[in-house]
Design a protein around this motif. Structure first.
Motif, PDB file in Angstrom:
ATOM      1  N   ILE A 158       4.972   7.497   4.817  1.00  0.00           N
ATOM      2  CA  ILE A 158       4.319   6.449   5.462  1.00  0.00           C
ATOM      3  C   ILE A 158       3.661   7.489   7.268  1.00  0.00           C
ATOM      4  O   ILE A 158       4.694   7.556   7.579  1.00  0.00           O
ATOM      5  CB  ILE A 158       5.039   5.626   5.694  1.00  0.00           C
ATOM      6  N   LEU A 171       0.731  -1.388   0.292  1.00  0.00           N
ATOM      7  CA  LEU A 171      -0.264  -0.151   0.393  1.00  0.00           C
ATOM      8  C   LEU A 171       0.768   1.167  -0.092  1.00  0.00           C
ATOM      9  O   LEU A 171       0.406   2.552  -0.615  1.00  0.00           O
ATOM     10  CB  LEU A 171      -1.070   0.215   1.852  1.00  0.00           C
ATOM     11  N   ALA A 172       1.659   1.086   0.778  1.00  0.00           N
ATOM     12  CA  ALA A 172       2.838   2.407   0.720  1.00  0.00           C
ATOM     13  C   ALA A 172       3.065   2.802  -0.985  1.00  0.00           C
ATOM     14  O   ALA A 172       3.366   1.442  -1.767  1.00  0.00           O
ATOM     15  CB  ALA A 172       3.446   2.708   1.722  1.00  0.00           C
ATOM     16  N   THR A 200      -3.973   6.041   1.087  1.00  0.00           N
ATOM     17  CA  THR A 200      -4.257   4.695   1.515  1.00  0.00           C
ATOM     18  C   THR A 200      -4.247   4.666   3.012  1.00  0.00           C
ATOM     19  O   THR A 200      -3.269   4.942   3.875  1.00  0.00           O
ATOM     20  CB  THR A 200      -3.027   3.825   1.313  1.00  0.00           C
ATOM     21  N   ARG A 241      -2.295  -0.110  -3.583  1.00  0.00           N
ATOM     22  CA  ARG A 241      -2.044   1.171  -4.392  1.00  0.00           C
ATOM     23  C   ARG A 241      -2.013   1.608  -5.840  1.00  0.00           C
ATOM     24  O   ARG A 241      -1.915   0.715  -6.662  1.00  0.00           O
ATOM     25  CB  ARG A 241      -0.217   1.800  -3.714  1.00  0.00           C
ATOM     26  N   HIS A 250       0.943   6.724   2.318  1.00  0.00           N
ATOM     27  CA  HIS A 250       0.320   5.722   3.200  1.00  0.00           C
ATOM     28  C   HIS A 250       0.102   5.915   4.618  1.00  0.00           C
ATOM     29  O   HIS A 250       1.359   5.602   5.854  1.00  0.00           O
ATOM     30  CB  HIS A 250       0.870   4.374   2.960  1.00  0.00           C
TER      31      HIS A 250
END
Lengths: 352, 352
Positions: free
Chosen positions: A203, A130-131, A295, A288, A227
């Motif tokens: 993040i 996701l990142a 996210t 992503r 994220h």
């Protein structure tokens, strides 16, 4: 393995720490993440049930069972935010793995340490999918017991090497920075405010411990492409992220029936769309999809992750001469003769 | 008690047997029955939930939690009828007691032996309220691991001193009779058929182990005035008593939502009237009301009984120098510094 039926291999806290160091903490986190991914890939073969929680004024005690049909595992875990004021851990845990075919335990393990490791490994697995690609900077808001594990898991799995720390208690940030000082990070900065910590971070990890509806992140603090790894909002009445951020984010969860009760999404209507992380890992769903997407991994911790962790520790220790053994299972010579075992034990009164 | 936060007092199988013998088995059963009665009297102060079962082809693994608001307890227990064919126990168990206010465990105990004791103590408590007054003769059908405990509990609490044993395997009956030979019974007779065993018995205990809809007792075998202590029918698909007998009996249960799934009454419609045993003990309902009534205790085993058993063992052992201790709970000096505890442990690599 079952030469002595009465004994259960036991991993004490001391043994767990030795195990982590013998493997190396980053490799331990990486391999543990591998077990979690493997189990998420076979998500549908597991018995899944929301954890069984016993709530009280001061906290919660939970049992988290699951099974893949071959092994059965469960974790006992408590969450008592006020405990730290008495010099106790907020979260303590232990777990057990047993054979489904016989019901006999094969491993009893401390899981306070192991839960900290698996929670971080799980976050890093989610982060992998996701990142934003190439993310190197992570804000860590809430610098308590979970913070260093998160930092090292993201370093080991994603290559994150710049940390921006913030905690309402500066001593917690100093502790975190001190603990991580020699762990190979390029920079570790202690910030005066959450808003400062998130600057330039791809993040954002939130891992605070207060049991309340808190707003650690407000809407203006979260820009496009970030994220969010939301770790701390993990029981009813405990959230960290402002609702408006949730509405701008694509939200990924472990097990929806549990997350809707315990996670950040308890703030949202029950039918709010979320994506199950296993669907992303298995390739059924996209994680992503673009650089501006926000996210959010709404981490609450699910039984399968503990199962993966116990399975990893079991594989690391199976047959190991270094294990301890507990005399936990009564094993009469004739299984129907439990009473005879009792009456013939050395402590029994002499026959008269 | 909590001088050393990391250690959890542990009662091994060996320790449990020593404890039983140091108290004396009949006194142990009697005192344990007292704890069960005490907890049944405050039934409404407990968190109650049906056990959480994980069923497989070969058996079941269950977690049975409950709490009275001060202490929390749970039991792990399996039931695998085929285990005996492999020299393993059908039922093994262990349990834990912890403080609700902190979530910290205060006792980990073997419960294979303790479950056998508490199941028998529970049956005898029910028998106290339901069996005909002055009953001295009990038929025991199914002479496996539970049989001797049942016999001794009814002897200790009700004065039953004549046993009539039957098992499809005569060796089981011989084992049971042999084990009980020097326990002070006036007579122990091994019978060739269940119908013979019930002759003249005021109490009929059924404790067979096969997982199937069996008919250990048929309608013609049960005359007026008898108390049936139905122990073996305790999971879905496993019953012992013919439906017609149930329809002629007043049925007493522990926790209806669980018994309707697991007990003999799984054969009856969901709204069939049953009486909760705690209502009888507390005086809200009548147990035995006349000499011709057939009473039936549909025993399945409920979490509160395990809680009572753990509480009794805890009271017996608290502060005891003879206890063992497990290094089960991570206890860092600073509760927020779990990572520091890990990195400063003796096994950690030297700082570089």
């Amino acid at each position: 393995m079952e030469k002595q039926l009465n004994v259960v291999p036991f991993v004490s806290v001391d043994r767990m720490m030795r195990l982590v160091h013998s493997v190396g903490i980053e490799r331990f986190l990486t391999e543990l993440a591998g077990y979690i991914e493997e189990d998420f890939r076979r998500w549908q073969s597991f018995d899944k049930t929301p954890r069984i929680a016993s709530h009280s004024v001061d906290g919660v005690i939970e049992l988290m069972p699951t099974s893949d049909g071959t092994l059965y595992g469960f974790k006992y875990v408590n969450g008592h935010p006020k405990n730290t004021r008495e010099g106790l851990q907020t979260v303590t845990a232990f777990g057990l793995l047993s054979h489904v075919s016989t019901g006999y335990p094969v491993l009893l393990s401390e899981m306070t340490m192991l839960t900290a490791l698996r929670t971080a490994a799980m976050s890093a697995v989610a982060g992998k999918y996701l990142a934003p690609k190439g993310a190197r900077t992570m804000a860590v808001i809430g610098n308590g017991a979970q913070s260093e594990f998160q930092a090292l898991a993201f370093k080991a799995l994603l290559g994150v090497d710049r940390l921006r720390l913030y905690d309402i208690d500066p001593a917690a940030s100093r502790k975190c920075a001190g603990n991580l000082a020699r762990q190979g990070f390029a920079s570790i900065e202690i910030c005066d405010a959450a808003a400062e910590a998130v600057e330039g971070a791809a993040i954002i990890t939130t891992a605070t411990a207060d049991k309340q509806y808190a707003t650690i992140l407000t809407d203006n603090m979260v820009g496009p492409g970030v994220h969010i790894n939301a770790v701390g909002g993990d029981c009813p009445g405990k959230t960290e992220i402002h609702r408006d951020i949730l509405l701008r984010s694509d939200i990924f969860v472990e097990f929806p029936p549990q997350t809707r009760i315990e996670g950040e999404i308890q703030q949202l209507p029950e039918d709010h769309a979320v994506t199950e992380l296993w669907d992303v890992i298995e390739g059924h769903a996209i994680g992503r999809r673009d650089e501006r997407q926000i996210t959010l991994f709404d981490s609450v911790g699910f039984a399968i992750e503990d199962f993966s962790a116990l399975r990893y520790v079991y594989d690391l220790t199976v047959g190991g001469a270094a294990l301890e053994f507990l005399d936990l299972i009564a094993d009469p010579d004739d299984p129907r003769d439990l009473f005879g075992m009792l009456m013939r034990s050395p402590a029994a009164p002499a026959a008269h």
